[in-house]
Each structure stands twice: as C-alpha cells, then as structure tokens.
Scaffold this active site. Structure first.
Site, PDB file in Angstrom:
ATOM      1  N   TYR A   1       0.912  -6.502   4.506  1.00  0.00           N
ATOM      2  CA  TYR A   1       2.287  -6.999   4.696  1.00  0.00           C
ATOM      3  C   TYR A   1       2.292  -8.458   5.154  1.00  0.00           C
ATOM      4  O   TYR A   1       3.213  -9.209   4.832  1.00  0.00           O
ATOM      5  CB  TYR A   1       3.066  -6.077   5.650  1.00  0.00           C
ATOM      6  CG  TYR A   1       3.397  -4.783   4.953  1.00  0.00           C
ATOM      7  CD1 TYR A   1       2.617  -3.631   5.124  1.00  0.00           C
ATOM      8  CD2 TYR A   1       4.441  -4.725   4.037  1.00  0.00           C
ATOM      9  CE1 TYR A   1       2.878  -2.462   4.424  1.00  0.00           C
ATOM     10  CE2 TYR A   1       4.723  -3.554   3.329  1.00  0.00           C
ATOM     11  CZ  TYR A   1       3.937  -2.430   3.517  1.00  0.00           C
ATOM     12  OH  TYR A   1       4.197  -1.290   2.800  1.00  0.00           O
TER      13      TYR A   1
ATOM     14  N   ARG B   1       2.356 -10.520   1.984  1.00  0.00           N
ATOM     15  CA  ARG B   1       3.668 -10.505   1.301  1.00  0.00           C
ATOM     16  C   ARG B   1       4.721 -11.250   2.128  1.00  0.00           C
ATOM     17  O   ARG B   1       5.596 -11.914   1.584  1.00  0.00           O
ATOM     18  CB  ARG B   1       4.085  -9.059   1.014  1.00  0.00           C
ATOM     19  CG  ARG B   1       3.194  -8.406  -0.043  1.00  0.00           C
ATOM     20  CD  ARG B   1       3.443  -6.928  -0.150  1.00  0.00           C
ATOM     21  NE  ARG B   1       4.781  -6.640  -0.659  1.00  0.00           N
ATOM     22  CZ  ARG B   1       5.326  -5.410  -0.583  1.00  0.00           C
ATOM     23  NH1 ARG B   1       4.662  -4.417  -0.012  1.00  0.00           N
ATOM     24  NH2 ARG B   1       6.537  -5.203  -1.060  1.00  0.00           N
TER      25      ARG B   1
ATOM     26  N   HIS C   1      14.372   0.829   2.097  1.00  0.00           N
ATOM     27  CA  HIS C   1      12.931   0.866   2.383  1.00  0.00           C
ATOM     28  C   HIS C   1      12.531  -0.165   3.425  1.00  0.00           C
ATOM     29  O   HIS C   1      11.348  -0.453   3.583  1.00  0.00           O
ATOM     30  CB  HIS C   1      12.127   0.640   1.089  1.00  0.00           C
ATOM     31  CG  HIS C   1      12.249   1.780   0.131  1.00  0.00           C
ATOM     32  ND1 HIS C   1      11.854   1.689  -1.184  1.00  0.00           N
ATOM     33  CD2 HIS C   1      12.736   3.052   0.279  1.00  0.00           C
ATOM     34  CE1 HIS C   1      12.083   2.839  -1.800  1.00  0.00           C
ATOM     35  NE2 HIS C   1      12.629   3.675  -0.932  1.00  0.00           N
TER      36      HIS C   1
HETATM   37  C1  BV8 Z   1      10.928  10.590   1.470  1.00  0.00           C
HETATM   38  C2  BV8 Z   1       7.254   0.467   0.992  1.00  0.00           C
HETATM   39  C3  BV8 Z   1      11.859  12.477   2.575  1.00  0.00           C
HETATM   40  C4  BV8 Z   1       7.873  -0.837   1.127  1.00  0.00           C
HETATM   41  C5  BV8 Z   1       7.836   2.070  -0.671  1.00  0.00           C
HETATM   42  C6  BV8 Z   1       4.483  13.784  -0.700  1.00  0.00           C
HETATM   43  C7  BV8 Z   1       4.672  13.541   0.647  1.00  0.00           C
HETATM   44  C8  BV8 Z   1       5.796  12.858   1.119  1.00  0.00           C
HETATM   45  C9  BV8 Z   1       6.734  12.408   0.231  1.00  0.00           C
HETATM   46  C10 BV8 Z   1       6.513  12.627  -1.102  1.00  0.00           C
HETATM   47  C11 BV8 Z   1       5.428  13.319  -1.589  1.00  0.00           C
HETATM   48  N1  BV8 Z   1       5.512  13.383  -2.957  1.00  0.00           N
HETATM   49  C12 BV8 Z   1       6.636  12.747  -3.346  1.00  0.00           C
HETATM   50  C13 BV8 Z   1       7.253  12.295  -2.245  1.00  0.00           C
HETATM   51  C14 BV8 Z   1       8.450  11.534  -2.161  1.00  0.00           C
HETATM   52  C15 BV8 Z   1       8.021  10.067  -2.162  1.00  0.00           C
HETATM   53  C16 BV8 Z   1       7.924   9.628  -3.604  1.00  0.00           C
HETATM   54  O1  BV8 Z   1       8.920   9.473  -4.250  1.00  0.00           O
HETATM   55  N2  BV8 Z   1       6.681   9.440  -4.098  1.00  0.00           N
HETATM   56  C17 BV8 Z   1       6.525   9.054  -5.498  1.00  0.00           C
HETATM   57  C18 BV8 Z   1       5.350   8.098  -5.643  1.00  0.00           C
HETATM   58  C19 BV8 Z   1       6.349  10.323  -6.318  1.00  0.00           C
HETATM   59  N3  BV8 Z   1       9.059   9.356  -1.456  1.00  0.00           N
HETATM   60  C20 BV8 Z   1       8.938   9.116  -0.145  1.00  0.00           C
HETATM   61  O2  BV8 Z   1       7.946   9.385   0.519  1.00  0.00           O
HETATM   62  C21 BV8 Z   1      10.172   8.514   0.494  1.00  0.00           C
HETATM   63  N4  BV8 Z   1      10.541   9.309   1.625  1.00  0.00           N
HETATM   64  O3  BV8 Z   1      10.943  11.188   0.429  1.00  0.00           O
HETATM   65  O4  BV8 Z   1      11.300  11.155   2.681  1.00  0.00           O
HETATM   66  C22 BV8 Z   1      13.332  12.363   2.570  1.00  0.00           C
HETATM   67  C23 BV8 Z   1      14.018  12.111   1.370  1.00  0.00           C
HETATM   68  C24 BV8 Z   1      15.401  12.042   1.381  1.00  0.00           C
HETATM   69  C25 BV8 Z   1      16.091  12.183   2.573  1.00  0.00           C
HETATM   70  C26 BV8 Z   1      15.394  12.413   3.757  1.00  0.00           C
HETATM   71  C27 BV8 Z   1      14.014  12.502   3.757  1.00  0.00           C
HETATM   72  C28 BV8 Z   1       9.884   7.099   0.960  1.00  0.00           C
HETATM   73  C29 BV8 Z   1       9.777   6.191  -0.259  1.00  0.00           C
HETATM   74  C30 BV8 Z   1       9.607   4.746   0.194  1.00  0.00           C
HETATM   75  C31 BV8 Z   1       8.168   4.374   0.040  1.00  0.00           C
HETATM   76  N5  BV8 Z   1       7.985   2.935   0.277  1.00  0.00           N
HETATM   77  N6  BV8 Z   1       7.401   0.865  -0.393  1.00  0.00           N
HETATM   78  C32 BV8 Z   1       7.070  -1.837   0.350  1.00  0.00           C
HETATM   79  O5  BV8 Z   1       5.862  -1.953   0.609  1.00  0.00           O
HETATM   80  O6  BV8 Z   1       7.696  -2.518  -0.484  1.00  0.00           O
HETATM   81  S1  BV8 Z   1       8.146   2.518  -2.269  1.00  0.00           S
HETATM   82  C33 BV8 Z   1       7.880   1.245  -3.372  1.00  0.00           C
HETATM   83  O7  BV8 Z   1       8.353   1.734  -4.636  1.00  0.00           O
HETATM   84  C34 BV8 Z   1       8.708   0.039  -3.078  1.00  0.00           C
HETATM   85  O8  BV8 Z   1       9.599   0.176  -1.991  1.00  0.00           O
HETATM   86  C35 BV8 Z   1       9.521  -0.102  -4.357  1.00  0.00           C
HETATM   87  O9  BV8 Z   1      10.705  -0.709  -4.104  1.00  0.00           O
HETATM   88  C36 BV8 Z   1       9.675   1.314  -4.731  1.00  0.00           C
HETATM   89  C37 BV8 Z   1      10.208   1.604  -6.089  1.00  0.00           C
HETATM   90  O10 BV8 Z   1       9.509   0.801  -7.023  1.00  0.00           O
HETATM   91  P1  BV8 Z   1      10.394  -0.094  -8.020  1.00  0.00           P
HETATM   92  O11 BV8 Z   1      11.269  -0.967  -7.192  1.00  0.00           O
HETATM   93  O12 BV8 Z   1      11.047   0.793  -9.012  1.00  0.00           O
HETATM   94  O13 BV8 Z   1       9.292  -1.006  -8.695  1.00  0.00           O
HETATM   95  P2  BV8 Z   1       8.357  -0.635  -9.923  1.00  0.00           P
HETATM   96  O14 BV8 Z   1       7.277  -1.652  -9.969  1.00  0.00           O
HETATM   97  O15 BV8 Z   1       7.995   0.810  -9.862  1.00  0.00           O
HETATM   98  O16 BV8 Z   1       9.309  -0.819 -11.199  1.00  0.00           O
HETATM   99  C38 BV8 Z   1       9.783  -2.116 -11.520  1.00  0.00           C
HETATM  100  C39 BV8 Z   1      10.764  -1.958 -12.655  1.00  0.00           C
HETATM  101  O17 BV8 Z   1      11.326  -3.238 -12.943  1.00  0.00           O
HETATM  102  C40 BV8 Z   1      10.141  -1.465 -13.956  1.00  0.00           C
HETATM  103  O18 BV8 Z   1      10.942  -0.432 -14.510  1.00  0.00           O
HETATM  104  C41 BV8 Z   1      10.164  -2.688 -14.876  1.00  0.00           C
HETATM  105  O19 BV8 Z   1      10.429  -2.344 -16.229  1.00  0.00           O
HETATM  106  C42 BV8 Z   1      11.334  -3.468 -14.319  1.00  0.00           C
HETATM  107  N7  BV8 Z   1      11.215  -4.921 -14.506  1.00  0.00           N
HETATM  108  C43 BV8 Z   1      10.096  -5.685 -14.475  1.00  0.00           C
HETATM  109  N8  BV8 Z   1      10.454  -6.981 -14.680  1.00  0.00           N
HETATM  110  C44 BV8 Z   1      11.802  -7.019 -14.804  1.00  0.00           C
HETATM  111  C45 BV8 Z   1      12.296  -5.706 -14.701  1.00  0.00           C
HETATM  112  N9  BV8 Z   1      13.606  -5.411 -14.807  1.00  0.00           N
HETATM  113  C46 BV8 Z   1      14.454  -6.444 -15.002  1.00  0.00           C
HETATM  114  N10 BV8 Z   1      14.071  -7.740 -15.122  1.00  0.00           N
HETATM  115  C47 BV8 Z   1      12.752  -8.057 -15.037  1.00  0.00           C
HETATM  116  N11 BV8 Z   1      12.369  -9.344 -15.173  1.00  0.00           N
END
Ligand code: BV8
Length: 236
Positions: free
Chosen positions: A60, A63, A115
């Site tokens: 972090y 970043r 987040h």
């Molecule tokens: C939760 C930290 C319960 C900050 C992030 C097992 C154990 C525990 C939890 C889980 C589990 N299995 C699954 C889960 C749930 C888990 C989850 O979803 N896991 C995934 C991997 C399966 N989620 C959690 O743990 C969350 N908490 O569930 O708690 C709960 C839920 C509800 C209510 C109460 C309790 C916590 C999730 C937060 C995790 N922290 N990051 C940091 O370091 O930044 S997540 C990380 O992914 C970032 O925050 C990021 O923002 C987030 C999402 O990613 P995106 O923003 O979508 O980025 P990505 O690269 O993926 O995609 C980019 C997109 O942009 C692409 O589509 C691309 O085409 C597009 N793009 C690219 N260039 C452009 C563009 N679009 C337009 N213009 C461009 N030029």
C-alpha cells in the site's frame, strides 16, 4: 442523458479500477494488472497482515506514493460523473470500489468508498482515523494514542466487511438508474448489486466498460469502450 429517468429519479453509479485506468492507475485483473504481479492472498487479506505486515504495508505504501508523488488526474470519465452530480443535485451517488482519490479530484461529492481509501489509515488500538500521505510502517506510532504496531491502511481486505453497506442497499432500493463503470464483476458484494436492483424492480441498468464483465448479461443496456469516451457520451 442517454436514458430518460424521472426528473425526481436517483442514480447510483458503481465504479471500479477501469475508470481510473486512463488516469494511469493499474487495474487488478486486466493483462499486466496488479493481481498478475502479486498474489492478493499475500497483500489484501487480514491474514496476510498478521503474517507479514511489512509486505502488506509496502504494497500500500507503493500505491499511496503513486497517488501522492505522481498526482494522477481525473480523466473525462470521472469529470462527466462530477458534472452529472451538478446537473442532478442531490440525486447522484457514486459507490466506488476504488481506493484512489480521483472522483474527489474530479469534483464529485456524494461518494461512498466501499473498499476504503488509500490516503487514510486507522489505528487498531484506539480506532482513530487519519489522512495519511507518507509511508506507513508497523512501528509508526499512532498520532492519537502514540502506540505503535496498530496502524493499518483504511482499506477493506478480502474477508472483511465493505463499508457503508446499509446506505448502499438503501440507495439501490430507491434508484431509477444503476450504472456500472470499469469493473470486471468479480468481487462481491459489489458484483451482486445489478442483480439486487433488478430483483427490486423499477431500475434501468447499464454497464459501461472496456469489455463485457462477468455480469454483462444482467444489464438492460451495455456500452463498451474506454471510460473517457463512453461515460461522457452516456451521461451528456
Ligand atoms: C465480503 C482492497 C462479507 C482494496 C479489494 C472467502 C472468504 C471471504 C470472502 C469471500 C470468500 N470467497 C468469496 C468471498 C467474497 C469476496 C470476493 O468477492 N472474492 C472474489 C475474489 C471471489 N469478497 C469479500 O471478501 C468482500 N467482503 O464479502 O464480506 C459481507 C458481504 C456483504 C455484506 C456484509 C459482509 C470484500 C471485498 C473487498 C476486497 N478488497 N481490494 C485495494 O487494495 O484496492 S477488492 C479489489 O477488487 C479492489 O478493491 C477492486 O476495486 C475490486 C474489484 O476489481 P475491479 O475494480 O472490478 O477491477 P478489475 O481489474 O477486476 O476490473 C477492471 C475492469 O475495468 C475490467 O472489466 C476492464 O475491462 C475494465 N477496464 C479496463 N480499462 C478500462 C476499463 N473500463 C473502462 N475504461 C477503461 N479504460
């Protein structure tokens, strides 16, 4: 506005890393994205922080110093959303997964960082929260309680509960337009918002992305291309 919504309507906009890509910030899951260089299990979970706090702090710190030293600027995508908020006073909410400050720099005011925020830290000992632009090390003493070993980035890691979820679901319940911009639809609960608003009914849904996300088929409308082009086109 590309779509007609009631003049009293409200708009909820979910943004992800893609909206900041053209401002020079990396995404997570695109080619050469952050998760292709480091394993999220090593830097974005509470277990990682317990196991190796220096590795997490350094992830972090790098970043944070990019935001502070390189001063990335908002692009036309961010700026179009800030203009939309001015044009629809009190009826636009940005729910961002991003921890950068580009929506603020663009002039948006009604923002939920579900987040967390890279330029904030909090103390596990006393719970205080601080704006923070320097490097953070495990031995850094808390500005409030002066204890060391408790300061961490104010960021939601995997397995932690996202912030302001109640407010977010209340806004989703009421909204007439749900826009999803620059997110791959991989991370929950954010990836489930489009399904939630669709089930609640009465809300138009649109995905503005570089390419189809995991949830693309759940949107009533899609528009693909770089955010700096498709967002102004859609909201102007
Ligand atoms: C939760 C930290 C319960 C900050 C992030 C097992 C154990 C525990 C939890 C889980 C589990 N299995 C699954 C889960 C749930 C888990 C989850 O979803 N896991 C995934 C991997 C399966 N989620 C959690 O743990 C969350 N908490 O569930 O708690 C709960 C839920 C509800 C209510 C109460 C309790 C916590 C999730 C937060 C995790 N922290 N990051 C940091 O370091 O930044 S997540 C990380 O992914 C970032 O925050 C990021 O923002 C987030 C999402 O990613 P995106 O923003 O979508 O980025 P990505 O690269 O993926 O995609 C980019 C997109 O942009 C692409 O589509 C691309 O085409 C597009 N793009 C690219 N260039 C452009 C563009 N679009 C337009 N213009 C461009 N030029």
């Amino acid at each position: 506005m590309n779509v007609k919504i009631d003049k009293e309507g409200t708009i909820v906009i979910l943004t992800g890393a893609g909206i900041s890509r053209e401002s020079g910030l990396e995404t997570f899951r695109c080619k050469d994205g952050i998760w292709s260089k480091v394993d999220l299990e090593d830097v974005a979970t509470p277990e990682a922080f317990m196991r190796n706090p220096k590795m997490v702090q350094d992830f972090y710190n790098a970043r944070r110093s990019q935001l502070v030293d390189e001063k990335p600027q908002p692009n036309p995508g961010h700026l179009a959303l800030a203009k939309l908020e001015r044009d629809w006073p009190g009826r636009v909410l940005i729910v961002t997964q991003n921890i950068d400050n580009l929506h603020e720099l663009a002039g948006s005011q009604n923002i939920i960082h579900m987040h967390g925020e890279l330029l904030k830290i909090r103390c596990n000992h006393c719970g205080s929260m601080h704006q923070w632009e320097q490097e953070l090390h495990i031995e850094t003493p808390c500005p409030e309680c002066d204890q060391s070993g408790g300061l961490r980035p104010h960021v939601v890691w995997f397995g932690e509960i996202p912030l302001q979820m109640e407010e977010i679901y209340e806004a989703l319940e009421d909204c007439d337009l749900f826009m999803s911009i620059g997110t791959s639809g991989n991370v929950y609960p954010a990836a489930g918002f489009v399904q939630a608003v669709t089930q609640m009914g009465g809300c138009h849904t649109v995905e503005l992305n570089l390419d189809p996300s995991n949830g693309a088929t759940q949107f009533a409308q899609t528009l693909y291309g770089p955010a700096s082009e498709v967002v102004p086109r859609y909201v102007d």
